[in-house]
Each structure stands twice: as C-alpha cells, then as structure tokens.
Scaffold this motif. Structure first.
Motif, short mmCIF file in Angstrom:
data_model
loop_
_atom_site.label_atom_id
_atom_site.label_comp_id
_atom_site.label_asym_id
_atom_site.label_seq_id
_atom_site.Cartn_x
_atom_site.Cartn_y
_atom_site.Cartn_z
N PHE A 94 -68.72 -153.78 -39.17
CA PHE A 94 -67.48 -153.06 -38.90
C PHE A 94 -66.28 -153.81 -39.47
O PHE A 94 -65.36 -153.21 -40.04
N THR A 95 -66.27 -155.13 -39.33
CA THR A 95 -65.16 -155.94 -39.84
C THR A 95 -65.06 -155.84 -41.36
O THR A 95 -63.96 -155.77 -41.91
N ILE A 96 -66.19 -155.82 -42.05
CA ILE A 96 -66.19 -155.69 -43.51
C ILE A 96 -65.57 -154.36 -43.91
O ILE A 96 -64.73 -154.29 -44.82
N ILE A 97 -65.95 -153.30 -43.22
CA ILE A 97 -65.41 -151.97 -43.52
C ILE A 97 -63.92 -151.94 -43.27
O ILE A 97 -63.14 -151.43 -44.08
N LYS A 98 -63.50 -152.50 -42.13
CA LYS A 98 -62.08 -152.53 -41.80
C LYS A 98 -61.28 -153.29 -42.84
O LYS A 98 -60.21 -152.85 -43.28
N ASP A 99 -61.79 -154.44 -43.27
CA ASP A 99 -61.09 -155.25 -44.27
C ASP A 99 -60.96 -154.50 -45.59
O ASP A 99 -59.94 -154.59 -46.28
N ALA A 100 -62.00 -153.76 -45.96
CA ALA A 100 -61.97 -152.99 -47.21
C ALA A 100 -60.92 -151.89 -47.14
O ALA A 100 -60.22 -151.62 -48.13
N ILE A 101 -60.80 -151.25 -45.99
CA ILE A 101 -59.79 -150.19 -45.82
C ILE A 101 -58.39 -150.78 -45.96
O ILE A 101 -57.54 -150.24 -46.68
N LEU A 102 -58.15 -151.90 -45.27
CA LEU A 102 -56.81 -152.49 -45.27
C LEU A 102 -56.42 -153.05 -46.63
O LEU A 102 -55.26 -153.01 -47.02
N SER A 103 -57.41 -153.59 -47.37
CA SER A 103 -57.10 -154.18 -48.68
C SER A 103 -57.33 -153.21 -49.83
O SER A 103 -57.14 -153.57 -50.99
N ARG A 104 -57.76 -151.98 -49.50
CA ARG A 104 -58.02 -150.95 -50.52
C ARG A 104 -59.01 -151.41 -51.57
O ARG A 104 -58.77 -151.33 -52.77
N ARG A 105 -60.14 -151.90 -51.10
CA ARG A 105 -61.21 -152.34 -51.99
C ARG A 105 -62.42 -151.43 -51.83
O ARG A 105 -62.73 -150.97 -50.74
N ILE A 106 -63.10 -151.21 -52.93
CA ILE A 106 -64.26 -150.31 -52.94
C ILE A 106 -65.43 -150.94 -52.20
O ILE A 106 -65.68 -152.15 -52.30
N LEU A 107 -66.13 -150.10 -51.44
CA LEU A 107 -67.31 -150.53 -50.71
C LEU A 107 -68.58 -150.04 -51.42
O LEU A 107 -68.59 -148.96 -52.00
N GLU A 108 -69.62 -150.87 -51.36
CA GLU A 108 -70.94 -150.47 -51.83
C GLU A 108 -71.91 -150.65 -50.67
O GLU A 108 -71.84 -151.66 -49.96
N PHE A 109 -72.81 -149.69 -50.48
CA PHE A 109 -73.78 -149.82 -49.38
C PHE A 109 -74.94 -148.84 -49.58
O PHE A 109 -74.84 -147.89 -50.38
N ASN A 110 -76.01 -149.09 -48.86
CA ASN A 110 -77.12 -148.16 -48.81
C ASN A 110 -76.89 -147.24 -47.62
O ASN A 110 -76.44 -147.68 -46.56
N TYR A 111 -77.20 -145.95 -47.81
CA TYR A 111 -76.97 -145.00 -46.73
C TYR A 111 -78.22 -144.17 -46.47
O TYR A 111 -78.91 -143.74 -47.40
#
Length: 300
Positions: free
Chosen positions: A131-148
């Motif tokens: 959750f913290t990784i996702i939150k940090d990506a939102i705040l810093s506007r960085r692209i996320l990569e993940f398996n879904y």
C-alpha cells in the motif's frame, strides 16, 4: 509536502529569531532556491517574513508576529489533528512531526483514535508495504508496474499511471490509467502482486468518471437475494448487512433482503456461512448451490 514544510518553517521562526536559507535547505533536504520560493509563498499569504543580507542576516519574522490559532474553532483544530492522525497510517512524509507541532500549538494531547492495517490477516511484511508503494507512486506521479490477477485467476502484467486510492464495496482499489490496455481502470489491491514504482514520471490527467463516481459498480451486475440466517450466525449479520435489510424472527433467526454481486463470489460467500444460512430466493441461486454442494460431497 510543501504545505508541511511551510508550516514547519513558520514554526521554526517562531521559536528561533533568525535562520539562514542554507540551514533551512539542509534541514528539509531541498535547494536554497526552493526555500526562497517558500518564503515568497508565505509572504504572499500575509505572514510578515523577510530575509536580511550580511553578517548575522537570515530569514526572520517580525518580532511582534504570533501565529494566530484563534482563527480556528475547537472543532476545526480537532478536525485538523484527526485528519493528520488518519493520514499517518499511510506513512506520509513528516506527518508525525507536523502532528506533534500542531498538538503543541493547540495545547492538545495526541489521541491515537484510528488504526488501519491495509494487509490481510497473516500476510507478510512485503505484502503490508504494498500500500505504501502505491501511495508513494501516486504522490510522486510515477508509473507503477505489477502483476494483476483477474476474478477468474488469469495473470497479466500491467503498467499503470496511478491516480488515487478508492475504498469501495468492502475493498481497496487503485484507480489509474492502464497503459497496457490504454484505458481508465480500477485494480483491486489484493489482486496486485510484485508492485514496483518506476522512475518514469507521468503528467496528471483527469480520469473519466461515471455519474455515480465509480466504474466498479458500473461494470458489476447485482442480484437481489433473500436469505435466512440462524441464531448461530447472528455474529455476522450486523457486521455484513445494512440494518434496514434485516428482519429478526421470533426464533432469533434473521431474514435478510439485499443486493449482492451476481458472480462466483456470491456462491462462495453464501457457502462461508455453512449450515447457518439458507437462500430463500432466487431459485437459480438455490439450484447453483445444490450443484456446488453435490460436487463438495463427492470429494469427501
């Protein structure tokens, strides 16, 4: 982050007559130019802050300036503190420091009024930090990569511009623009794995939102069901259903009429009650459950 820094600059100057821009820059790990921009922002907001040159110079407030906390009512002060306390569960930068300073300013004792764990019971530390990784990506506007993993268990690799976190239908979702599918999407957090915040930045764009502000409900079909839950299952009734949907019967059982997602989850959910539940309607759900139970019996 800038708002936190601005407040802390004022707080520092209230307790320290003069400080240099270099000292502030080192303290907040930003450039001197950023500090001077902050000073301009504070000055534009009406705070009497100024910078003096030469030996012994620096950034100061007018001697008679006092941060006026009286402009906030008691309720407003509490709302600010409670909001920050809630924000601290996401490990937002500097939140604890700002909380401590605001508590001191408002002469209040900090109350740990909320605790939220975004990870499932028994999950490991890696899962909890997702959750913290996702939150940090939102705040810093960085692209996320993940398996879904889809609801049917199919695994796919996604590249997403994360926009915000949404809590809906008893679950957390990530709302963002999926570059893999080239469309706006919601991703259920529990179905995301191997989440990585990349160094690639993206520009903020507005997402298309339905009139009810939720694509989740728009794409989910629902069915009205009537359930009877025995007195032994009472511990789940008021936890999981709206009180307006519940009728308590004379034998202490409960009749519940509600709408639930019309998919495989519904069957598994009903079975989780064991013998404490009976589906009264609709008939097709009763038929599906009977077939499911026959398959279970064959295995045992």
């Amino acid at each position: 982050m800038q708002i936190n820094r601005l407040f802390q600059i004022v707080y520092i100057l209230l307790h320290k007559k003069t400080i240099t821009a270099k000292e502030l820059a080192e303290r907040f790990e930003v450039s001197v130019r950023t500090i001077y921009r902050d000073i301009d922002t504070l000055s534009s907001a009406g705070i009497p802050i100024y910078a003096s040159q030469g030996k012994g110079g620096g950034i100061s407030l007018l001697d008679d300036y006092v941060l006026d906390k009286s402009v906030l009512s008691e309720r407003e002060q509490n709302e600010i503190l409670y909001a920050l306390q809630g924000l601290s569960i996401t490990q937002a930068p500097e939140t604890d420091k700002v909380l401590a300073k605001l508590n001191s300013l408002f002469n209040k004792n900090r109350t740990n009024w909320i605790e939220v764990d975004f990870s499932p019971w028994g999950s490991d530390e890696k899962r909890a930090s997702q959750f913290t990784i996702i939150k940090d990506a939102i705040l810093s506007r960085r692209i996320l990569e993940f398996n879904y993993y889809s609801s049917s268990g199919e695994k796919s690799f996604r590249i997403v511009e994360p926009v915000k976190l949404v809590f809906k239908v008893n679950a957390w979702y990530l709302q963002g623009f999926c570059l893999t599918k080239n469309t706006d999407r919601f991703f259920k957090i529990t179905r995301m794995s191997d989440v990585v915040m990349t160094e690639e930045l993206f520009s903020e764009k507005s997402l298309k939102e339905s009139s009810d502000n939720n694509q989740i409900e728009k794409t989910q079909s629902w069915i009205e069901v009537r359930l009877k839950i025995s007195a032994q299952g009472a511990y789940r009734v008021y936890d999981e259903f709206d009180e307006n949907d519940i009728i308590k019967n004379k034998d202490d059982s409960f009749t519940i009429t509600t709408s639930l997602p019309d998919n495989r989850w519904l069957i598994q959910y009903i079975l989780s009650f064991g013998a404490d539940i009976e589906v009264l309607a609709p008939q097709n759900i009763r038929d599906i459950l009977r077939k499911e139970l026959e398959l279970i019996i064959r295995k045992y």
